[in-house]
Design a protein around this motif. Sequence first.
Motif, PDB file in Angstrom:
ATOM      1  N   LEU A  41      21.471 -20.122  11.358  1.00  0.00           N
ATOM      2  CA  LEU A  41      21.890 -19.099  12.310  1.00  0.00           C
ATOM      3  C   LEU A  41      23.334 -19.309  12.771  1.00  0.00           C
ATOM      4  CD1 LEU A  41      18.862 -18.481  14.721  1.00  0.00           C
ATOM      5  CD2 LEU A  41      19.814 -16.910  13.035  1.00  0.00           C
ATOM      6  N   ARG A  42      23.648 -20.530  13.135  1.00  0.00           N
ATOM      7  CA  ARG A  42      24.989 -20.790  13.672  1.00  0.00           C
ATOM      8  C   ARG A  42      26.049 -20.633  12.587  1.00  0.00           C
ATOM      9  NH1 ARG A  42      25.254 -25.188  18.418  1.00  0.00           N
ATOM     10  NH2 ARG A  42      27.375 -24.361  18.320  1.00  0.00           N
ATOM     11  N   GLU A  43      25.711 -21.019  11.376  1.00  0.00           N
ATOM     12  CA  GLU A  43      26.655 -20.842  10.267  1.00  0.00           C
ATOM     13  C   GLU A  43      26.904 -19.349  10.025  1.00  0.00           C
ATOM     14  OE1 GLU A  43      25.394 -21.839   6.191  1.00  0.00           O
ATOM     15  OE2 GLU A  43      27.181 -23.096   6.079  1.00  0.00           O
ATOM     16  N   LEU A  44      25.832 -18.549  10.062  1.00  0.00           N
ATOM     17  CA  LEU A  44      25.959 -17.103   9.872  1.00  0.00           C
ATOM     18  C   LEU A  44      26.794 -16.489  10.997  1.00  0.00           C
ATOM     19  CD1 LEU A  44      25.160 -14.417   8.485  1.00  0.00           C
ATOM     20  CD2 LEU A  44      23.103 -14.412   9.911  1.00  0.00           C
ATOM     21  N   TRP A  45      26.470 -16.831  12.235  1.00  0.00           N
ATOM     22  CA  TRP A  45      27.206 -16.279  13.373  1.00  0.00           C
ATOM     23  C   TRP A  45      28.684 -16.668  13.325  1.00  0.00           C
ATOM     24  CZ3 TRP A  45      23.200 -17.914  17.698  1.00  0.00           C
ATOM     25  CH2 TRP A  45      22.051 -17.102  17.584  1.00  0.00           C
ATOM     26  N   ASP A  46      28.943 -17.938  13.015  1.00  0.00           N
ATOM     27  CA  ASP A  46      30.335 -18.404  12.948  1.00  0.00           C
ATOM     28  C   ASP A  46      31.125 -17.607  11.918  1.00  0.00           C
ATOM     29  OD1 ASP A  46      29.879 -20.298  14.889  1.00  0.00           O
ATOM     30  OD2 ASP A  46      29.591 -21.953  13.478  1.00  0.00           O
ATOM     31  N   GLU A  47      30.515 -17.371  10.774  1.00  0.00           N
ATOM     32  CA  GLU A  47      31.185 -16.629   9.700  1.00  0.00           C
ATOM     33  C   GLU A  47      31.437 -15.180  10.118  1.00  0.00           C
ATOM     34  OE1 GLU A  47      33.141 -16.194   6.186  1.00  0.00           O
ATOM     35  OE2 GLU A  47      32.342 -18.076   7.032  1.00  0.00           O
ATOM     36  N   CYS A  48      30.443 -14.561  10.721  1.00  0.00           N
ATOM     37  CA  CYS A  48      30.566 -13.154  11.116  1.00  0.00           C
ATOM     38  C   CYS A  48      31.570 -12.950  12.248  1.00  0.00           C
ATOM     39  CB  CYS A  48      29.200 -12.605  11.533  1.00  0.00           C
ATOM     40  SG  CYS A  48      28.027 -12.444  10.154  1.00  0.00           S
ATOM     41  N   LEU A  49      31.674 -13.929  13.133  1.00  0.00           N
ATOM     42  CA  LEU A  49      32.594 -13.803  14.266  1.00  0.00           C
ATOM     43  C   LEU A  49      34.072 -13.945  13.863  1.00  0.00           C
ATOM     44  CD1 LEU A  49      30.559 -15.627  17.050  1.00  0.00           C
ATOM     45  CD2 LEU A  49      31.138 -13.189  16.946  1.00  0.00           C
ATOM     46  N   LYS A  50      34.306 -14.232  12.605  1.00  0.00           N
ATOM     47  CA  LYS A  50      35.679 -14.209  12.093  1.00  0.00           C
ATOM     48  C   LYS A  50      36.166 -12.770  11.937  1.00  0.00           C
ATOM     49  CE  LYS A  50      35.161 -18.519   9.438  1.00  0.00           C
ATOM     50  NZ  LYS A  50      35.109 -19.098   8.059  1.00  0.00           N
ATOM     51  N   ASP A  51      35.202 -11.849  11.741  1.00  0.00           N
ATOM     52  CA  ASP A  51      35.538 -10.445  11.508  1.00  0.00           C
ATOM     53  C   ASP A  51      35.118  -9.512  12.640  1.00  0.00           C
ATOM     54  OD1 ASP A  51      36.565 -10.961   8.875  1.00  0.00           O
ATOM     55  OD2 ASP A  51      34.487 -11.101   8.160  1.00  0.00           O
ATOM     56  N   TYR A  52      34.214 -10.005  13.511  1.00  0.00           N
ATOM     57  CA  TYR A  52      33.705  -9.172  14.599  1.00  0.00           C
ATOM     58  C   TYR A  52      33.919  -9.862  15.940  1.00  0.00           C
ATOM     59  CZ  TYR A  52      31.312  -6.257  11.140  1.00  0.00           C
ATOM     60  OH  TYR A  52      31.023  -5.419  10.093  1.00  0.00           O
ATOM     61  N   GLU A  53      34.145  -9.052  16.967  1.00  0.00           N
ATOM     62  CA  GLU A  53      34.319  -9.606  18.309  1.00  0.00           C
ATOM     63  C   GLU A  53      32.992 -10.103  18.883  1.00  0.00           C
ATOM     64  OE1 GLU A  53      36.355  -6.967  20.966  1.00  0.00           O
ATOM     65  OE2 GLU A  53      37.732  -6.297  19.410  1.00  0.00           O
ATOM     66  N   GLU A  54      31.899  -9.347  18.591  1.00  0.00           N
ATOM     67  CA  GLU A  54      30.597  -9.675  19.167  1.00  0.00           C
ATOM     68  C   GLU A  54      29.474  -9.425  18.168  1.00  0.00           C
ATOM     69  OE1 GLU A  54      30.794  -8.622  23.825  1.00  0.00           O
ATOM     70  OE2 GLU A  54      30.892  -6.860  22.505  1.00  0.00           O
ATOM     71  N   ILE A  55      28.322 -10.053  18.453  1.00  0.00           N
ATOM     72  CA  ILE A  55      27.121  -9.887  17.624  1.00  0.00           C
ATOM     73  C   ILE A  55      25.947  -9.528  18.516  1.00  0.00           C
ATOM     74  CG2 ILE A  55      25.367 -11.157  16.291  1.00  0.00           C
ATOM     75  CD1 ILE A  55      27.689 -12.830  15.123  1.00  0.00           C
ATOM     76  N   VAL A  56      25.116  -8.589  18.044  1.00  0.00           N
ATOM     77  CA  VAL A  56      23.808  -8.340  18.650  1.00  0.00           C
ATOM     78  C   VAL A  56      22.774  -8.783  17.631  1.00  0.00           C
ATOM     79  CG1 VAL A  56      22.167  -6.632  19.506  1.00  0.00           C
ATOM     80  CG2 VAL A  56      24.603  -6.376  20.009  1.00  0.00           C
ATOM     81  N   TYR A  57      21.975  -9.780  17.986  1.00  0.00           N
ATOM     82  CA  TYR A  57      20.946 -10.286  17.079  1.00  0.00           C
ATOM     83  C   TYR A  57      19.580  -9.808  17.566  1.00  0.00           C
ATOM     84  CZ  TYR A  57      18.046 -13.561  14.394  1.00  0.00           C
ATOM     85  OH  TYR A  57      17.096 -14.117  13.557  1.00  0.00           O
ATOM     86  N   ILE A  58      18.853  -9.088  16.698  1.00  0.00           N
ATOM     87  CA  ILE A  58      17.552  -8.515  17.048  1.00  0.00           C
ATOM     88  C   ILE A  58      16.471  -9.192  16.199  1.00  0.00           C
ATOM     89  CG2 ILE A  58      16.220  -6.383  17.307  1.00  0.00           C
ATOM     90  CD1 ILE A  58      18.912  -4.845  17.136  1.00  0.00           C
ATOM     91  N   PRO A  59      15.902 -10.297  16.669  1.00  0.00           N
ATOM     92  CA  PRO A  59      14.845 -10.979  15.913  1.00  0.00           C
ATOM     93  C   PRO A  59      13.478 -10.378  16.205  1.00  0.00           C
ATOM     94  CG  PRO A  59      15.367 -12.243  17.856  1.00  0.00           C
ATOM     95  CD  PRO A  59      16.261 -11.018  17.888  1.00  0.00           C
ATOM     96  N   MET A  60      12.478 -10.851  15.489  1.00  0.00           N
ATOM     97  CA  MET A  60      11.108 -10.402  15.722  1.00  0.00           C
ATOM     98  C   MET A  60      10.645 -10.797  17.120  1.00  0.00           C
ATOM     99  SD  MET A  60       8.859 -13.200  13.545  1.00  0.00           S
ATOM    100  CE  MET A  60       7.274 -12.480  13.960  1.00  0.00           C
ATOM    101  N   SER A  61       9.557 -10.182  17.560  1.00  0.00           N
ATOM    102  CA  SER A  61       9.021 -10.388  18.907  1.00  0.00           C
ATOM    103  C   SER A  61       8.860 -11.858  19.278  1.00  0.00           C
ATOM    104  CB  SER A  61       7.661  -9.693  19.024  1.00  0.00           C
ATOM    105  OG  SER A  61       7.021 -10.043  20.232  1.00  0.00           O
ATOM    106  N   SER A  62       9.274 -12.188  20.491  1.00  0.00           N
ATOM    107  CA  SER A  62       9.123 -13.560  20.994  1.00  0.00           C
ATOM    108  C   SER A  62       7.650 -13.934  21.158  1.00  0.00           C
ATOM    109  CB  SER A  62       9.842 -13.700  22.341  1.00  0.00           C
ATOM    110  OG  SER A  62       9.298 -12.794  23.291  1.00  0.00           O
ATOM    111  N   GLY A  63       6.778 -12.926  21.193  1.00  0.00           N
ATOM    112  CA  GLY A  63       5.353 -13.210  21.320  1.00  0.00           C
ATOM    113  C   GLY A  63       4.691 -13.586  20.010  1.00  0.00           C
ATOM    114  N   LEU A  64       5.392 -13.364  18.887  1.00  0.00           N
ATOM    115  CA  LEU A  64       4.816 -13.643  17.578  1.00  0.00           C
ATOM    116  C   LEU A  64       5.485 -14.812  16.873  1.00  0.00           C
ATOM    117  CD1 LEU A  64       4.482  -9.941  16.333  1.00  0.00           C
ATOM    118  CD2 LEU A  64       2.670 -11.389  17.276  1.00  0.00           C
ATOM    119  N   SER A  65       6.606 -15.261  17.395  1.00  0.00           N
ATOM    120  CA  SER A  65       7.328 -16.371  16.767  1.00  0.00           C
ATOM    121  C   SER A  65       8.249 -17.029  17.792  1.00  0.00           C
ATOM    122  CB  SER A  65       8.156 -15.856  15.580  1.00  0.00           C
ATOM    123  OG  SER A  65       9.054 -16.831  15.118  1.00  0.00           O
TER     124      SER A  65
END
Length: 290
Positions: free
Chosen positions: A70-94
Amino acid sequence: MKRVLIITDSNAGILQSEAKELGIKIVPMPFIINGEEYYEDINLSQKEFYEKLQNENASISTSQPSTYYLRELWDECLKDYEEIVYIPMSSGLSASQANAQAQSTYYKGRVQVVDNQRISVTQKESVLEALELVKLGKTAKEIREYLENTKDIASIYIVVDTLKYLKKGGRVTPAGAALGTILRIKPVLQIRGKKLDAFFKAMNIKQAKLKMISQVKYDLENDFKQYYEEGKMVISIAHTQNFEEAEKFKDDIIKMIPGVIVRFVDSLSLSVSCHIGPGALAIACCIKNY
């Protein structure tokens, strides 16, 4: 530098190829099958998953994206984007949402992790709404807040073809599964909020489908009445290796709920499919403001 990037996980039912067209990123969910690690839509297709699932001797368990990934992905993406919205599956299921939330604290607000308790077609709808909000110039924080503020305006009902996989996952006792098999019971499950719960025991698939459609109609006309009357509620269908029946189910829904918008007929998330097996049908309703 671009403003906001939307990232979700493969539980939303969006393929990697579709993600490229949408301009988003997909985190593939990991599975441990007979001691080996697989990643959904990377080295594990829907077809391969069900072949392995239906093997009596197969040991299959779900996992979550690693902190490092996750952190590697975010770090790479933040080179091109100011911000990230991460929408994972429900916190009740994982626990993957909680893990991501903990890691986001190192990014000083640039990574906003959503906890809107969605899965499958409702999670996909959240992604598409988020993309519309990006077009409107909303910040990552504003998008997260909107998705979380509307999290309760959704429900999912699932009919399971067999109790075998619920038994295997410990969600029903062996005796209960045996009795249910003898009586040909078709359990209907509900996802509303955080949990996957038992909702109704049908004697056959026809009764189960009628009950699910009736309940969604009730939800629309009562719990979600304001949004339904404003034309902001949509319905989607999900299934596990049951596309033909899903299309018939769509026709039944349109007949019973005239004027309803049926958005998607998608394969159900493999993380849920792992516990319910093939042959399942699901109906979901959720808000669509944008």
